[in-house]
Design an enzyme around this catalytic site. Structure first.
Site, mmCIF file in Angstrom:
data_model
loop_
_atom_site.group_PDB
_atom_site.id
_atom_site.type_symbol
_atom_site.label_atom_id
_atom_site.label_comp_id
_atom_site.label_asym_id
_atom_site.label_seq_id
_atom_site.Cartn_x
_atom_site.Cartn_y
_atom_site.Cartn_z
ATOM 1 N N GLN A 109 26.002 -1.302 95.742
ATOM 2 C CA GLN A 109 26.454 -2.557 95.113
ATOM 3 C C GLN A 109 26.466 -3.671 96.152
ATOM 4 O O GLN A 109 27.157 -3.565 97.169
ATOM 5 C CB GLN A 109 27.871 -2.349 94.560
ATOM 6 C CG GLN A 109 28.493 -3.578 93.926
ATOM 7 C CD GLN A 109 30.012 -3.437 93.819
ATOM 8 O OE1 GLN A 109 30.611 -2.625 94.538
ATOM 9 N NE2 GLN A 109 30.617 -4.214 92.963
ATOM 10 N N SER A 144 28.673 0.010 100.477
ATOM 11 C CA SER A 144 28.832 1.467 100.546
ATOM 12 C C SER A 144 27.503 2.146 100.227
ATOM 13 O O SER A 144 26.802 1.739 99.295
ATOM 14 C CB SER A 144 29.879 1.941 99.539
ATOM 15 O OG SER A 144 31.104 1.315 99.768
ATOM 16 N N GLU A 227 33.781 -0.384 87.748
ATOM 17 C CA GLU A 227 34.126 0.040 89.107
ATOM 18 C C GLU A 227 35.604 0.437 89.189
ATOM 19 O O GLU A 227 35.963 1.458 89.769
ATOM 20 C CB GLU A 227 33.844 -1.100 90.092
ATOM 21 C CG GLU A 227 34.231 -0.754 91.521
ATOM 22 C CD GLU A 227 33.855 -1.856 92.525
ATOM 23 O OE1 GLU A 227 33.801 -3.036 92.129
ATOM 24 O OE2 GLU A 227 33.617 -1.506 93.693
HETATM 25 C C1 LIG Z 1 35.802 1.216 101.684
HETATM 26 C C2 LIG Z 1 35.259 -0.043 101.055
HETATM 27 C C3 LIG Z 1 34.078 0.003 100.363
HETATM 28 C C4 LIG Z 1 33.553 -1.151 99.787
HETATM 29 N N1 LIG Z 1 32.342 -1.069 99.139
HETATM 30 C C5 LIG Z 1 31.780 -2.190 98.640
HETATM 31 C C6 LIG Z 1 30.471 -2.150 98.074
HETATM 32 O O1 LIG Z 1 29.842 -1.084 97.990
HETATM 33 N N2 LIG Z 1 29.910 -3.292 97.635
HETATM 34 C C7 LIG Z 1 30.571 -4.476 97.689
HETATM 35 O O2 LIG Z 1 30.011 -5.478 97.229
HETATM 36 N N3 LIG Z 1 31.820 -4.571 98.237
HETATM 37 C C8 LIG Z 1 32.428 -3.451 98.707
HETATM 38 N N4 LIG Z 1 33.683 -3.524 99.293
HETATM 39 C C9 LIG Z 1 34.299 -4.841 99.458
HETATM 40 C C10 LIG Z 1 35.558 -5.081 98.634
HETATM 41 O O3 LIG Z 1 35.244 -5.275 97.284
HETATM 42 C C11 LIG Z 1 36.213 -6.312 99.274
HETATM 43 O O4 LIG Z 1 36.626 -5.946 100.570
HETATM 44 C C12 LIG Z 1 37.415 -6.786 98.482
HETATM 45 O O5 LIG Z 1 37.020 -7.312 97.237
HETATM 46 C C13 LIG Z 1 38.239 -7.848 99.251
HETATM 47 O O6 LIG Z 1 37.428 -8.841 99.750
HETATM 48 P P1 LIG Z 1 37.554 -9.324 101.282
HETATM 49 O O7 LIG Z 1 37.477 -8.106 102.124
HETATM 50 O O8 LIG Z 1 36.566 -10.406 101.509
HETATM 51 O O9 LIG Z 1 39.032 -9.878 101.437
HETATM 52 P P2 LIG Z 1 39.544 -11.328 101.030
HETATM 53 O O10 LIG Z 1 39.050 -11.662 99.669
HETATM 54 O O11 LIG Z 1 39.254 -12.291 102.143
HETATM 55 O O12 LIG Z 1 41.108 -11.079 100.940
HETATM 56 C C14 LIG Z 1 41.961 -11.082 102.082
HETATM 57 C C15 LIG Z 1 43.397 -10.918 101.588
HETATM 58 O O13 LIG Z 1 43.768 -12.029 100.757
HETATM 59 C C16 LIG Z 1 44.226 -11.584 99.482
HETATM 60 N N5 LIG Z 1 43.788 -12.507 98.427
HETATM 61 C C17 LIG Z 1 42.546 -13.055 98.301
HETATM 62 N N6 LIG Z 1 42.504 -13.851 97.203
HETATM 63 C C18 LIG Z 1 43.729 -13.777 96.626
HETATM 64 C C19 LIG Z 1 44.318 -14.356 95.459
HETATM 65 N N7 LIG Z 1 43.618 -15.170 94.668
HETATM 66 N N8 LIG Z 1 45.590 -14.046 95.160
HETATM 67 C C20 LIG Z 1 46.322 -13.213 95.969
HETATM 68 N N9 LIG Z 1 45.831 -12.631 97.090
HETATM 69 C C21 LIG Z 1 44.555 -12.906 97.404
HETATM 70 C C22 LIG Z 1 43.571 -10.224 99.310
HETATM 71 O O14 LIG Z 1 44.288 -9.410 98.383
HETATM 72 C C23 LIG Z 1 43.588 -9.657 100.723
HETATM 73 O O15 LIG Z 1 44.842 -9.088 100.996
HETATM 74 C C24 LIG Z 1 34.241 -2.381 99.886
HETATM 75 C C25 LIG Z 1 35.447 -2.424 100.589
HETATM 76 C C26 LIG Z 1 35.952 -1.272 101.191
HETATM 77 C C27 LIG Z 1 37.243 -1.347 101.923
#
Ligand SMILES: Cc1cc2nc3c(=O)[nH]c(=O)nc-3n(C[C@H](O)[C@H](O)[C@H](O)COP(=O)(O)OP(=O)(O)OC[C@H]3O[C@@H](n4cnc5c(N)ncnc54)[C@H](O)[C@@H]3O)c2cc1C
Length: 391
Positions: A109, A144, A227
């Site tokens: 994805q 992933s 998902e």
């Molecule tokens: C093991 C693992 C596998 C993954 N696999 C995939 C994959 O295969 N493909 C893919 O596309 N993605 C994947 N992801 C990514 C995952 O979907 C994102 O890490 C996740 O959506 C959070 O995005 P970010 O890391 O950019 O954090 P951010 O969006 O920058 O968030 C940082 C912090 O701010 C908080 N926050 C952000 N916006 C808000 C809001 N509006 N209200 C309250 N709190 C908020 C969040 O909860 C978090 O605590 C994976 C992540 C992990 C850990």
């Protein structure tokens, strides 16, 4: 013959015909008999029945140790297949569905980017039309199993002058195509489950588009809703799953402290409530694509896993600081973590409240879409993406 009896008879046929130790052959026959997803149409891995009949397939197959497609191709089976069913053309379904289910063609994805995770609709990867093709440039992250994948579910920006949700288009990308560069990232477990993926003038045929140009957000929501259920909607046997791990540790470390026992029972009850909630959700789901209530299982299972594995580490005392199997640096797991040590599962569980949408985002979805509470602040929702300030 009732639908349930029909499914049961086909399961018997599958088990009498195929050896579960040959995964490709077994899963191929399972697909052809319509037992991949019973609610899919006939000829597409299904029987056109209600999705709540699927446990009649999954439970007996698990009991004989049949190959589990969800472990072999988690993103393909959990998210790719339902998205294809909802949006793919007949040609795309013919080409993609069967090898997806047999795991001959793993999927990944490609949504998250360095500047767009929770706010995935704000992503920057661009796809520009060039005749019958699209030219893709940009960077994805956290992808992933990207290094194992044959196909990727790509969300890209095709019109930067529209508001962020409206200028997106969804594609199926050949991960082996020129211009697609997959680079592994190593996690705190030592495994390298996910990657960063760079697109440099990668060409994607328009025939690989899912849904209309500019309708990518709608298609992506189907992927995201599935998902959450794929991650949080698993129904282990009673006393199985995460709680089984802590029970093992409890027996081994021989605690007869009543306070420890009390906490153990507390987590056992929480796990059972989640299990029953997921069973109820499965039985009341009449459509293939889950609704926002799929976020309940995702959110609760993430927090439960983290707390239960943390409790297990406390039970284990100093042993919890050992990492018996060693860091398998760069190894890519595509396996059931149940077979690996509790220390690794503790470290891995910390990702549960991030992957598939963070717990905070699940709170927002449940608050807004299930409870009807006022929405989050969204200052960039209605202005062209190209005019949104970003770092
Ligand atoms: C093991 C693992 C596998 C993954 N696999 C995939 C994959 O295969 N493909 C893919 O596309 N993605 C994947 N992801 C990514 C995952 O979907 C994102 O890490 C996740 O959506 C959070 O995005 P970010 O890391 O950019 O954090 P951010 O969006 O920058 O968030 C940082 C912090 O701010 C908080 N926050 C952000 N916006 C808000 C809001 N509006 N209200 C309250 N709190 C908020 C969040 O909860 C978090 O605590 C994976 C992540 C992990 C850990």
């Amino acid at each position: 013959m009732t639908d349930a009896e029909r499914v049961g008879a086909l399961v018997d046929e599958l088990l009498s015909e195929c050896d579960p130790s040959n995964a490709t052959e077994f899963l191929g026959r399972q697909f052809d008999l319509g037992l991949a997803w019973v609610h899919f149409p006939e000829g597409r891995g299904g029987l056109g029945l209600e999705p709540n009949l699927q446990p009649l397939v999954d439970i007996p197959l698990a009991e004989v140790g049949a190959p589990a497609p969800m472990w072999l191709n988690p993103i393909g089976v959990g998210m790719g297949a339902p998205t294809l069913l909802a949006y793919a053309t007949a040609e795309q379904l013919d080409r993609l569905l069967r090898p997806l289910f047999t795991a001959e063609e793993p999927w990944c994805q490609l949504f998250s980017e360095p500047g767009a995770g929770s706010d995935v609709a704000g992503l920057s990867t661009r796809a520009v039309r060039d005749g019958d093709e699209w030219v893709v440039n940009g960077q994805k992250v956290w992808t992933s199993v990207g290094h194992l994948a044959r196909w990727g579910l790509l969300l890209a920006r095709t019109d930067p002058d529209l508001p962020k949700h409206k200028g997106l288009t969804y594609f199926v990308v050949d991960m082996h195509a020129p211009g697609v560069d997959v680079r592994p990232l190593i996690q705190m477990t030592g495994d390298s489950e996910f990657n960063e993926v760079y697109f440099t003038d990668a060409r994607v045929p328009d025939a690989n588009r899912l849904g209309a140009v500019g309708e990518g957000w709608k298609v992506a929501l189907t992927t995201l809703m599935n998902e959450r259920v794929a991650i949080g909607g698993i129904v282990p046997p009673r006393g199985g799953g995460v709680i089984d791990g802590v029970l093992h540790a409890w027996r081994r470390y021989g605690y007869d402290d009543p306070a420890v026992r009390d906490e153990l029972v507390h987590w056992w009850v929480q796990a059972e409530v989640l299990r029953l909630t997921n069973i109820r959700a499965l039985q009341t789901r009449t459509a293939g694509t889950p609704g926002p209530d799929g976020s309940i299982g995702k959110m609760i299972s993430a927090e439960l896993n983290k707390k239960v594995w943390s409790f297990t580490m406390n039970l284990m005392g100093m042993d919890a600081t050992l990492y018996p199997e060693g860091y398998r640096m760069g190894h890519a797991p595509q396996e059931d973590l149940q077979h690996r040590g509790p220390q690794l599962q503790f470290l891995r569980s910390l990702a549960n409240s991030i992957e598939g949408g963070t717990t905070e985002i699940m709170h927002n979805i449940l608050g807004e879409r299930v409870l009807g509470l006022p929405g989050d602040v969204r200052v960039d929702k209605d202005i062209p993406w190209s005019q949104v300030r970003r770092s």
